[in-house]
Structure formats: structure tokens, C-alpha cells
Design an enzyme around this catalytic site. Structure first.
Site, short mmCIF file in Angstrom:
data_model
loop_
_atom_site.label_atom_id
_atom_site.label_comp_id
_atom_site.label_asym_id
_atom_site.label_seq_id
_atom_site.Cartn_x
_atom_site.Cartn_y
_atom_site.Cartn_z
CD GLU A 155 -2.86 -1.01 0.12
OE1 GLU A 155 -2.53 -1.31 -1.10
OE2 GLU A 155 -4.12 -0.88 0.18
CB THR A 208 -5.56 5.95 -3.16
OG1 THR A 208 -6.55 5.07 -3.72
CG2 THR A 208 -5.37 5.93 -1.63
#
Ligand code: HSE
Length: 336
Positions: A155, A208
Site C-alpha cells: 500500500e 488514492t
């Protein structure tokens, strides 16, 4: 459960690898699910796994050491093939290095079955499938919880921040709460029966990394009180199957007001879903996907269809998914 990379004893795992625990399989096919992070009120701390969509990794052992990407499908050429930059291979290599197994060689085929940049935990699903696959090929030296810190690295690579609210549910299944990041402490919450999810991915791009920059860094005590109340209310609702409480609690005053502008017709879509009996409506992760909970699969399907039709009228195409909550997490689709 509290878990960090440093808590993993690599002498023990190395011994396991060379002992009878080694499964000896040469190739494995693993599916890992899409996830809905935040669950509206729990920015970076709550998430749940979907039955579908999800990604698939086929991993095979090879003689030469190192991790290679041999093929990626379904990504329109968007993902890096360079193993050091691809989140799946980079995480797998990081895990092998950490366990002192640098001499192990694997090749990865990645089949993307869900859109990238959709807010459905696309990078998390791929990374979790890769880590789960290599762990199985090695004879399962690590527990699922112990795989989590390695998934967080993915991530970080994908969006610059190691948030766990996609990787934890993708790996553990069900609904997860990140009680703390330092140390990483992840708790599985109960999944009430008869809770179904409508998810719609409008065809607009939201990164994101950029969506995270839209979130305010400082909040007032008054705002924090509202948010704490909602998070505690939601957790309580999950334990007591209280859908009214769940509906009242799944509200967000901290993040949604800033990110709603990224999603076409956000407030119109919300009204539509709530009018149709949705238990809640909100952004999935950092968006642009949106989701609603419903009492039944049929109602979730009707909501999904209506949301898609509404978007269509405004000239925005979309993908719709209807899913239960996935209690299993990654699944082995085949071993050779
Ligand atoms: N909690 C993360 C965010 C999830 O909202 O930025 C990203 O999918």
C-alpha cells in the site's frame, strides 16, 4: 492481534522451510477479494471484504532466485512489469528477504479482474493474493496476521501511505478494525447475517494518493466526538445485529464532505439509495466507487441497478457489483 515484521522469528521460519512442513508444490493459483475501506465513519481503521470482484495470482517456483512478473492481464498495460516497482512482486521479495529466503525463485502471473483506481482495494487484492500464494508454496511459515506487515508495504508503494483497511479484510476476510497502527493491532468484528452490499464504480478517475491529500489534517474535539460516537455505534451494531443503529452510525463528517466532489452526482445517488431502503450509503475507500448496505441480495441488486441507471443518465458509465460480505479472504483456486 498485535503483529510487526520484527516479531517474526526468521530463524524459525527458515527451519520450517527446510523441514517437513515444506509442501513441495510447484505452482499455486490464489484469489483475493476486493474490499471496501473506511466503512464510511472509520477512516483508515475499518474495512470489509467482498465476495467479488477480486484478483488472481498464479505463482510458480523456478530455479533461479528472485521474484519475476511473467504476465499481467486485465490492467490495460497500467501496472509496472518491473518486479522492483510492481507492488505484488516487491512485497513478495520483501517477505522472502525478511525470512532469509533470498535464494527462493518465483514467477508471477497476475490476472486483474477488477478496475484499477476504483476505490475497491485493487492493489491490496493483488498484493494479498501474492503474499498468500508465496506463503503457501513455502509451506505456510507465517500466519495470515503475520503476512499483514508485508502487505502494508504494498500500500505504501501504491499510494505513498501504508493504510491497512484494505489489506486486513482482504487477508483475514470479514470486517476488520485496525485498533492501532503502532503496533499494528487488527481485530476481526462479527459479520451480521443478511447484510448485502451494492457497489458501483463510476468511470471517473480518482487517485488514492490525491484523495488522501483532500482530507483535513486537523479536526476539532467537537468533530472527533461525533466521529467516535458513530464508530462505537457501528461496532456495537455489528455485535448486536442492530441494523437501525448501523444506519444511524454509518455517517462521516470528516472525510466524505471533502471527497464527495470527486464523485459525479454523489448526493443525488445517496438520496436515491436511501429512498430505496439502503441501510447506508457512502464512498468505498478513497472512491470513486460508492456502496450501500441492504437487508437482502435482491434489494442490493435493485439499488445497484438504479444507481447505475442514474449515472448513465448523467453520461457516466459504471460497473455494478452485488455481494455478500466475504468471511473467507483469499482462496486457493488450484495447486499443481
Ligand atoms: N483509508 C484509505 C483512504 C483507503 O480512505 O484513503 C483507500 O482505499
Amino acid at each position: 492481534m498485535v503483529c510487526s515484521e520484527n516479531m517474526i522469528d526468521n530463524k524459525k521460519t527458515k527451519k520450517l522451510f527446510f523441514n517437513a512442513d515444506f509442501r513441495g508444490e510447484e505452482e499455486i493459483r490464489v484469489f483475493a477479494p476486493a474490499t471496501v475501506a473506511n466503512m464510511i465513519c472509520g477512516f483508515d481503521i475499518l474495512g470489509f471484504a467482498l465476495d467479488e470482484p477480486g484478483d488472481e495470482v498464479i505463482m510458480r517456483r523456478v530455479e533461479n532466485s528472485g521474484v519475476r512478473i511473467s504476465e499481467i492481464t486485465g490492467d490495460d498495460g497500467k501496472l509496472p512489469r518491473d518486479a522492483s516497482r510492481n507492488t505484488v512482486s516487491a512485497c513478495v521479495q520483501h517477505m522472502l528477504n525478511h525470512l532469509g529466503l533470498e535464494f527462493v525463485g518465483v514467477e508471477i502471473v497476475l490476472h486483474k479482474h477488477m478496475p484499477i483506481g476504483s476505490g475497491l482495494g485493487s492493489s491490496a487484492a493483488s498484493t494479498v493474493a501474492g503474499l498468500f500464494a508465496v506463503n503457501e508454496l513455502l509451506g505456510r511459515p507465517l500466519s495470515r496476521q503475520e503476512l499483514l506487515p508485508f502487505a502494508l508495504k504494498g500500500e505504501e508503494l501504491a499510494c505513498g501511505h501504508g493504510h491497512a483497511d484494505n489489506v486486513a479484510p482482504a487477508l483475514l476476510g470479514g470486517i476488520t478494525l485496525i485498533r492501532s497502527y503502532e503496533p499494528l493491532d487488527v481485530i476481526s468484528l462479527p459479520v451480521p447475517p443478511n447484510l448485502y452490499c451494492a457497489v458501483v464504480f463510476p468511470h471517473v478517475e480518482v487517485k488514492t494518493r490525491e484523495a488522501r491529500m483532500m482530507v483535513q489534517n486537523n479536526i476539532s474535539l467537537q468533530q472527533a466526538v461525533v466521529q467516535w460516537g458513530n464508530i462505537a455505534g457501528l461496532v456495537s451494531a455489528l455485535y448486536t445485529n442492530d441494523f437501525d443503529l448501523l444506519s444511524r452510525s454509518m455517517q462521516d463528517i470528516l472525510v466524505e464532505p471533502f471527497r464527495a466532489v470527486l464523485i459525479p452526482e454523489f448526493y443525488g445517488l445517496r438520496q436515491l439509495a436511501l429512498n430505496m431502503g439502503a441501510l447506508c450509503f457512502g464512498i468505498s475507500g478513497s472512491g470513486p466507487s460508492i456502496f450501500a448496505f441492504a437487508h437482502s441480495r435482491e434489494r442490493a441488486a435493485e439499488i445497484s441497478t438504479q444507481l447505475q441507471e442514474h449515472l448513465e443518465k448523467t453520461g457516466v458509465g459504471s460497473n455494478g457489483y452485488v455481494s455478500g460480505i466475504n468471511n473467507v479472504g483469499p482462496r486457493i483456486h488450484g495447486v499443481i
